[in-house]
Design a protein around this motif. Structure first.
Motif, PDB file in Angstrom:
ATOM      1  N   ASN A   1       0.830  -1.209   0.000  1.00 54.54           N
ATOM      2  CA  ASN A   1       0.000   0.000   0.000  1.00 54.54           C
ATOM      3  C   ASN A   1       0.864   1.260   0.000  1.00 54.54           C
ATOM      4  OD1 ASN A   1      -3.071  -0.018   0.206  1.00 54.54           O
ATOM      5  ND2 ASN A   1      -2.549   1.758   1.470  1.00 54.54           N
ATOM      6  N   ILE A   2       1.906   1.255   0.836  1.00 51.57           N
ATOM      7  CA  ILE A   2       2.831   2.390   0.901  1.00 51.57           C
ATOM      8  C   ILE A   2       3.546   2.571  -0.426  1.00 51.57           C
ATOM      9  CG2 ILE A   2       4.950   3.235   1.978  1.00 51.57           C
ATOM     10  CD1 ILE A   2       3.998   1.732   4.544  1.00 51.57           C
ATOM     11  N   ALA A   3       4.013   1.465  -1.010  1.00 48.18           N
ATOM     12  CA  ALA A   3       4.743   1.540  -2.278  1.00 48.18           C
ATOM     13  C   ALA A   3       3.869   2.100  -3.394  1.00 48.18           C
ATOM     14  CB  ALA A   3       5.266   0.155  -2.663  1.00 48.18           C
ATOM     15  N   VAL A   4       2.596   1.736  -3.395  1.00 53.34           N
ATOM     16  CA  VAL A   4       1.679   2.240  -4.427  1.00 53.34           C
ATOM     17  C   VAL A   4       1.485   3.749  -4.275  1.00 53.34           C
ATOM     18  CG1 VAL A   4      -0.690   2.151  -5.278  1.00 53.34           C
ATOM     19  CG2 VAL A   4       0.516   0.028  -4.737  1.00 53.34           C
TER      20      VAL A   4
ATOM     21  N   GLU B   1      -1.912  -1.022 -11.851  1.00 56.55           N
ATOM     22  CA  GLU B   1      -0.712  -1.657 -12.402  1.00 56.55           C
ATOM     23  C   GLU B   1       0.351  -1.894 -11.340  1.00 56.55           C
ATOM     24  OE1 GLU B   1       0.444   0.807 -15.690  1.00 56.55           O
ATOM     25  OE2 GLU B   1      -1.025  -0.113 -17.063  1.00 56.55           O
ATOM     26  N   LYS B   2       0.584  -0.918 -10.466  1.00 56.53           N
ATOM     27  CA  LYS B   2       1.614  -1.071  -9.436  1.00 56.53           C
ATOM     28  C   LYS B   2       1.184  -2.100  -8.386  1.00 56.53           C
ATOM     29  CE  LYS B   2       5.267   0.540  -8.784  1.00 56.53           C
ATOM     30  NZ  LYS B   2       6.576  -0.046  -9.130  1.00 56.53           N
ATOM     31  N   THR B   3      -0.083  -2.073  -7.989  1.00 52.43           N
ATOM     32  CA  THR B   3      -0.568  -3.035  -6.996  1.00 52.43           C
ATOM     33  C   THR B   3      -0.418  -4.462  -7.500  1.00 52.43           C
ATOM     34  OG1 THR B   3      -2.207  -1.434  -6.174  1.00 52.43           O
ATOM     35  CG2 THR B   3      -2.541  -3.738  -5.584  1.00 52.43           C
ATOM     36  N   THR B   4      -0.850  -4.709  -8.719  1.00 57.50           N
ATOM     37  CA  THR B   4      -0.780  -6.073  -9.262  1.00 57.50           C
ATOM     38  C   THR B   4       0.663  -6.479  -9.557  1.00 57.50           C
ATOM     39  OG1 THR B   4      -1.276  -5.182 -11.471  1.00 57.50           O
ATOM     40  CG2 THR B   4      -3.119  -6.045 -10.187  1.00 57.50           C
TER      41      THR B   4
ATOM     42  N   VAL C   1      -5.811  10.758  -2.580  1.00 59.10           N
ATOM     43  CA  VAL C   1      -5.729   9.463  -3.257  1.00 59.10           C
ATOM     44  C   VAL C   1      -5.739   8.383  -2.179  1.00 59.10           C
ATOM     45  CG1 VAL C   1      -4.393   7.993  -4.810  1.00 59.10           C
ATOM     46  CG2 VAL C   1      -4.447  10.481  -5.175  1.00 59.10           C
ATOM     47  N   ASP C   2      -6.809   7.586  -2.171  1.00 56.53           N
ATOM     48  CA  ASP C   2      -7.055   6.602  -1.119  1.00 56.53           C
ATOM     49  C   ASP C   2      -6.838   5.202  -1.684  1.00 56.53           C
ATOM     50  OD1 ASP C   2      -7.944   5.093   1.006  1.00 56.53           O
ATOM     51  OD2 ASP C   2      -9.794   6.214   1.288  1.00 56.53           O
ATOM     52  N   VAL C   3      -5.756   4.571  -1.237  1.00 56.52           N
ATOM     53  CA  VAL C   3      -5.337   3.259  -1.751  1.00 56.52           C
ATOM     54  C   VAL C   3      -5.601   2.180  -0.706  1.00 56.52           C
ATOM     55  CG1 VAL C   3      -3.324   1.876  -2.450  1.00 56.52           C
ATOM     56  CG2 VAL C   3      -3.595   4.228  -3.296  1.00 56.52           C
TER      57      VAL C   3
END
Length: 291
Positions: free
Chosen positions: A62-65, A88-91, A136-138
């Motif tokens: 989550n932090i990385a995204v 794309e980043k999450t997957t 932006v809520d991830v």
């Protein structure tokens, strides 16, 4: 909480230890608060060490995204492009975007601009402009574990009024976090958040709050930021929840978009800001898992 277990039974936490050597005293302490009339967590809310480690790994994604969004967000970008970045980043990192198809939410992330309080739906028609503020809520699922955090981004020259709103909202989260300690209460955190917002001339949304998270996207407890010290659920080691106050420049009143039934706006169309962190209550203090 302890009436169903004998002292020599295996502990409910899965440690393999006898109950008397593991969580018996812990449960007795919680029961003491319950007898005094306080709201207390049940075992389903308290994460085991194994679960905490899984949630921590999800939070790393989550932090990385959000870091990736921070590197790429810009004037002229559509919120649909932000959604694509998040997916794309999450997957790529092995996760699943938790919002996607959650209760029919159609996108992988919430993008909430200016007077949008929360749950903004990414779109090719919404373009970031100079002077916008956007949350932006991830939220991420990784190996079945959930994490959740959000950040505010300032697009171009946002002006002093919006900048102050964004900064004070972040300060509200910090003030709340300072109150998160074991054997205190959720209301201690909520009052600290609310007082700081009001002192600076802002209001805090009442109808929408934070939540427990980790094994599900949204768990108990519901977390208010207009609560009172000494009230609300007892905080104990192993609890994980979000601190995510929505702070408005004007009124605390909000309304839901009747067309998409998701997007929430300020009633007076003045800006709103939100930062969200995910917090673990530890034996001595707290740990921020996602930000």
């Amino acid at each position: 909480m302890s009436s169903k277990l004998g002292r020599n039974d295996p502990c409910w936490c899965g440690s393999g230890k006898k109950y008397k050597k593991c969580h018996q005293q812990f449960d007795e302490k919680i029961n003491h608060y319950a007898v005094m009339g306080h709201e207390v967590p049940d075992h389903s809310i308290i994460k085991t060490p194994e679960q905490i480690e899984g949630i921590r790994e999800s939070a790393k994604i989550n932090i990385a995204v959000l870091d990736y969004v921070a590197e790429n967000i810009r004037i002229g970008m559509t919120t649909e492009e932000i959604d694509k970045l998040v997916y794309e980043k999450t997957t790529e990192l092995g996760g699943i975007p938790a919002p996607l198809n959650y209760n029919e939410f159609p996108k992988s992330v919430c993008t909430s601009i200016n007077e949008v309080v929360c749950h903004g739906i990414p779109s090719n028609d919404v373009i970031l402009k100079d002077g916008d503020i956007i949350n932006v809520d991830v939220s991420t699922i990784y190996n079945g574990y959930f994490s959740d955090s959000s950040r505010m981004f300032c697009i171009g020259n946002i002006g002093e009024e919006k900048k102050r709103l964004v900064d004070v909202t972040k300060e509200c989260v910090k003030k709340g976090l300072e109150m998160v300690k074991p054997w205190t209460f959720l209301g201690d955190m909520g009052q600290a958040v609310h007082e700081h917002a009001v002192k600076n001339g802002y209001s805090v949304v009442r109808e929408i709050g934070g939540h427990g998270v980790g094994l599900k996207f949204h768990e108990d407890p519901w977390v208010s930021y207009v609560s009172k010290a000494g009230e609300g659920m007892l905080l104990v080691p192993g609890m994980i929840f979000t601190i995510e106050p929505m702070v408005n420049m004007g009124t605390d009143k909000v309304f839901v978009d009747k067309n998409d039934e998701w997007t929430i706006y300020t009633a007076d169309k003045k800006p709103s800001a939100q930062w969200e962190i995910m917090v673990l209550v530890t034996e001595e203090d707290h740990e921020v898992l996602a930000y």
